[in-house]
Design an enzyme around this catalytic site. Structure first.
Site, mmCIF file in Angstrom:
data_model
loop_
_atom_site.group_PDB
_atom_site.id
_atom_site.type_symbol
_atom_site.label_atom_id
_atom_site.label_comp_id
_atom_site.label_asym_id
_atom_site.label_seq_id
_atom_site.Cartn_x
_atom_site.Cartn_y
_atom_site.Cartn_z
ATOM 1 N N HIS A 64 45.223 41.367 48.467
ATOM 2 C CA HIS A 64 43.691 41.553 48.974
ATOM 3 C C HIS A 64 43.293 42.254 50.033
ATOM 4 O O HIS A 64 42.353 42.269 50.481
ATOM 5 C CB HIS A 64 42.832 40.432 48.506
ATOM 6 N N ARG A 120 47.010 46.218 41.930
ATOM 7 C CA ARG A 120 46.504 45.175 41.127
ATOM 8 C C ARG A 120 46.650 45.254 39.668
ATOM 9 O O ARG A 120 46.924 44.280 38.949
ATOM 10 C CB ARG A 120 44.771 45.287 41.289
ATOM 11 N N ASN A 147 40.186 42.958 33.068
ATOM 12 C CA ASN A 147 40.919 44.035 33.068
ATOM 13 C C ASN A 147 39.816 45.476 33.273
ATOM 14 O O ASN A 147 40.490 46.848 33.581
ATOM 15 C CB ASN A 147 42.030 44.533 31.943
ATOM 16 N N HIS A 161 48.177 42.341 37.149
ATOM 17 C CA HIS A 161 47.570 42.214 35.704
ATOM 18 C C HIS A 161 48.606 42.326 34.684
ATOM 19 O O HIS A 161 48.348 41.792 33.419
ATOM 20 C CB HIS A 161 46.313 42.965 35.621
HETATM 21 C C1 HEM Z 1 44.749 34.297 43.264
HETATM 22 C C2 HEM Z 1 44.435 35.125 42.079
HETATM 23 C C3 HEM Z 1 43.927 36.154 42.172
HETATM 24 C C4 HEM Z 1 42.457 36.369 41.769
HETATM 25 C C5 HEM Z 1 41.308 35.238 41.440
HETATM 26 C C6 HEM Z 1 42.292 37.926 42.048
HETATM 27 C C7 HEM Z 1 40.783 38.342 41.752
HETATM 28 C C8 HEM Z 1 40.387 39.681 41.995
HETATM 29 C C9 HEM Z 1 39.218 40.201 41.835
HETATM 30 C C10 HEM Z 1 38.028 39.290 41.352
HETATM 31 C C11 HEM Z 1 39.298 41.243 42.358
HETATM 32 C C12 HEM Z 1 38.160 42.385 42.405
HETATM 33 C C13 HEM Z 1 38.213 43.271 41.176
HETATM 34 C C14 HEM Z 1 37.006 44.350 41.125
HETATM 35 O O1 HEM Z 1 36.038 44.216 41.472
HETATM 36 O O2 HEM Z 1 37.455 45.480 40.740
HETATM 37 C C15 HEM Z 1 40.559 41.595 42.691
HETATM 38 C C16 HEM Z 1 40.839 42.870 43.292
HETATM 39 C C17 HEM Z 1 42.207 43.172 43.633
HETATM 40 N N1 HEM Z 1 43.222 42.233 43.609
HETATM 41 FE FE1 HEM Z 1 43.429 40.354 43.175
HETATM 42 N N2 HEM Z 1 43.170 38.433 42.303
HETATM 43 C C18 HEM Z 1 44.259 37.701 42.531
HETATM 44 C C19 HEM Z 1 45.521 37.802 43.038
HETATM 45 C C20 HEM Z 1 46.088 39.104 43.021
HETATM 46 C C21 HEM Z 1 47.476 39.313 43.308
HETATM 47 C C22 HEM Z 1 48.598 38.444 43.077
HETATM 48 C C23 HEM Z 1 47.316 40.703 43.612
HETATM 49 C C24 HEM Z 1 48.660 41.596 43.993
HETATM 50 C C25 HEM Z 1 49.599 41.088 44.374
HETATM 51 C C26 HEM Z 1 46.174 41.258 43.521
HETATM 52 C C27 HEM Z 1 45.719 42.205 44.047
HETATM 53 C C28 HEM Z 1 44.351 42.770 44.015
HETATM 54 C C29 HEM Z 1 44.154 44.352 44.490
HETATM 55 C C30 HEM Z 1 44.800 45.439 45.255
HETATM 56 C C31 HEM Z 1 42.773 44.450 44.290
HETATM 57 C C32 HEM Z 1 41.639 45.543 44.986
HETATM 58 C C33 HEM Z 1 41.648 46.295 43.539
HETATM 59 C C34 HEM Z 1 40.886 47.556 43.780
HETATM 60 O O3 HEM Z 1 40.366 47.929 44.962
HETATM 61 O O4 HEM Z 1 40.369 48.393 42.779
HETATM 62 N N3 HEM Z 1 45.174 40.177 43.273
HETATM 63 N N4 HEM Z 1 41.138 40.248 42.478
#
Ligand code: HEM
Ligand SMILES: *[C@@H]1O[C@H](CO)[C@@H](O)[C@H](O)[C@H]1NC(C)=O
Ligand SMILES: *[C@@H]1O[C@H](CO)[C@@H](O)[C@H](O)[C@H]1NC(C)=O
Length: 328
Positions: free
Chosen positions: A196, A70, A99, A74
């Site tokens: 995700h 993630r 972030n 970002h």
């Molecule tokens: C469509 C756009 C996206 C939105 C709206 C979005 C939104 C989010 C949100 C709200 C979270 C939860 C954050 C938290 O509570 O810590 C999250 C987690 C995450 N996102 Fe996204 N995301 C998007 C695209 C992506 C992309 C493109 C990637 C990587 C290729 C990604 C990878 C991740 C990962 C791996 C997590 C888990 C983070 C953790 O376990 O701490 N996301 N995302």
């Protein structure tokens, strides 16, 4: 004989012209300056040092993999992939609301410290992060890909610039638009949202979907699978701890597989932005395609290479930081 020879010359010249044109086309697509093996002469052990560092941290905390994936996303969406997200200080990107829950800064700093011993002043923090994201996918049993390197680190990091990051409640149109602004299409959006398949989200980012989302029926977002709703409600009670974390790919949050897409199909997406990928016809097509393991693995790697080339600084632009949390 003469005629055939000159024909051959013409054919081989044509081939050269075609090859040059193809090369030109790839340059236009933002590949300028990054290439696989950029450090092969100057720091040949870079990839193995990053890999072993990520692995060591992963062994003591497997959830670090999703944090690093993630973080790279970002980084790339704000000022390009230039490690601007790593800068510490007041009002830097790192302090911006989207972030605040990023994790894994210490892994990048650890790899940087090791690289400064092995080859001082050579490897950018932006490249370390791009490599660490790839290694994280591989460690969670996803497929690896080759990461072009040669990025340089940025000197600007402002919290206000993080506002263009996609949000958990963005419509599909807004999500598509935010990706298009970075040169990424609808397929890239869907396959990269597949990131995700690992990781978790805090209850406060989706619990609004579980209670009083509508005034009719059970009050929940109607796109949620009714059999799944009680589970989500149990994990995030109405007046419970809003910092509690729930797997984004329920049942398979530690494994880089295609079950995230199966979950979307069943109404088991956790974020509203994720579940909408199934509601909207233009993205649903791709969700169906990425139920296939090979399609997902191949396209994920391809789109990651595209994402990791967004607005990269190369050549004499930017700098090579000494530590990743501060500009030189
Ligand atoms: C469509 C756009 C996206 C939105 C709206 C979005 C939104 C989010 C949100 C709200 C979270 C939860 C954050 C938290 O509570 O810590 C999250 C987690 C995450 N996102 Fe996204 N995301 C998007 C695209 C992506 C992309 C493109 C990637 C990587 C290729 C990604 C990878 C991740 C990962 C791996 C997590 C888990 C983070 C953790 O376990 O701490 N996301 N995302
Ligand atoms: C998304 O949520 C934020 C804050 O939680 C809110 O300010 C914003 O208006 C919401 N956007 C949409 C499109 O609902
Ligand atoms: C949700 O709706 C119920 C019933 O209409 C009401 O009692 C409750 O206070 C509402 N909760 C919130 C958080 O708005």
């Amino acid at each position: 004989m003469r005629g055939r020879t000159s024909n051959n010359v013409i054919v081989s010249r044509l081939i050269v012209v075609v090859l040059l044109a193809l090369q030109g086309a790839s340059l236009v697509h933002g590949q300028v300056g990054t290439c696989v093996g950029f450090y092969s002469q100057t720091c040949p052990r870079v990839e193995s040092i990053v890999r072993s560092t990520v692995q060591t941290h992963f062994e003591s905390n497997p959830t670090i993999a999703s944090g690093l994936l993630r973080m790279h996303f970002h980084d790339c969406f704000v000022h390009g992939c230039d490690a601007s997200v790593l800068i510490e200080g007041t009002n830097t990107e790192r302090t911006a609301p989207p972030n605040r829950l990023l994790r894994g800064f210490e892994v990048i700093e650890d790899a940087k410290a090791k690289l400064e011993v092995a080859c001082p002043g050579i490897v950018s923090c932006a490249d370390i992060l791009a490599l660490a994201a790839r290694d994280s996918v591989f460690l969670t049993k996803g497929q690896s890909w080759q990461v072009p390197t040669g990025r340089r680190d940025g000197r600007v990091s402002l919290d206000s610039d993080a506002a263009n990051l996609p949000a958990f409640n963005d419509s599909i149109d807004v999500q598509k638009q935010k990706f298009a602004e970075k040169g990424l299409d609808t397929k890239d959006l869907v396959v990269l949202a597949g990131g995700h398949t690992i990781g978790t989200a805090a209850c406060r980012l989706f619990s609004y979907r579980l209670y009083n989302f509508t005034t009719s029926g059970n009050g929940a977002d109607p796109t949620i699978d009714p059999a799944f709703l009680p589970q989500l409600r149990a994990l995030c009670p109405q007046n419970g701890d809003r910092t509690r974390r729930v797997g984004l790919d329920p049942g398979s949050q530690n494994r880089f597989d295609t079950s995230y897409f199966y979950n979307l199909m069943k109404g088991r997406g956790v974020l509203e932005s994720d579940q909408k990928l199934w509601t909207d016809a233009s993205t649903k097509t791709f969700v169906k395609r990425f139920l296939g393991v090979t399609a997902f693995n191949v396209e994920f790697g391809r789109s990651m290479v595209k994402m990791s080339n967004i607005d990269v600084k190369t050549g004499t632009q930017g700098e090579i930081r000494k530590i990743c949390s501060a500009i030189n």
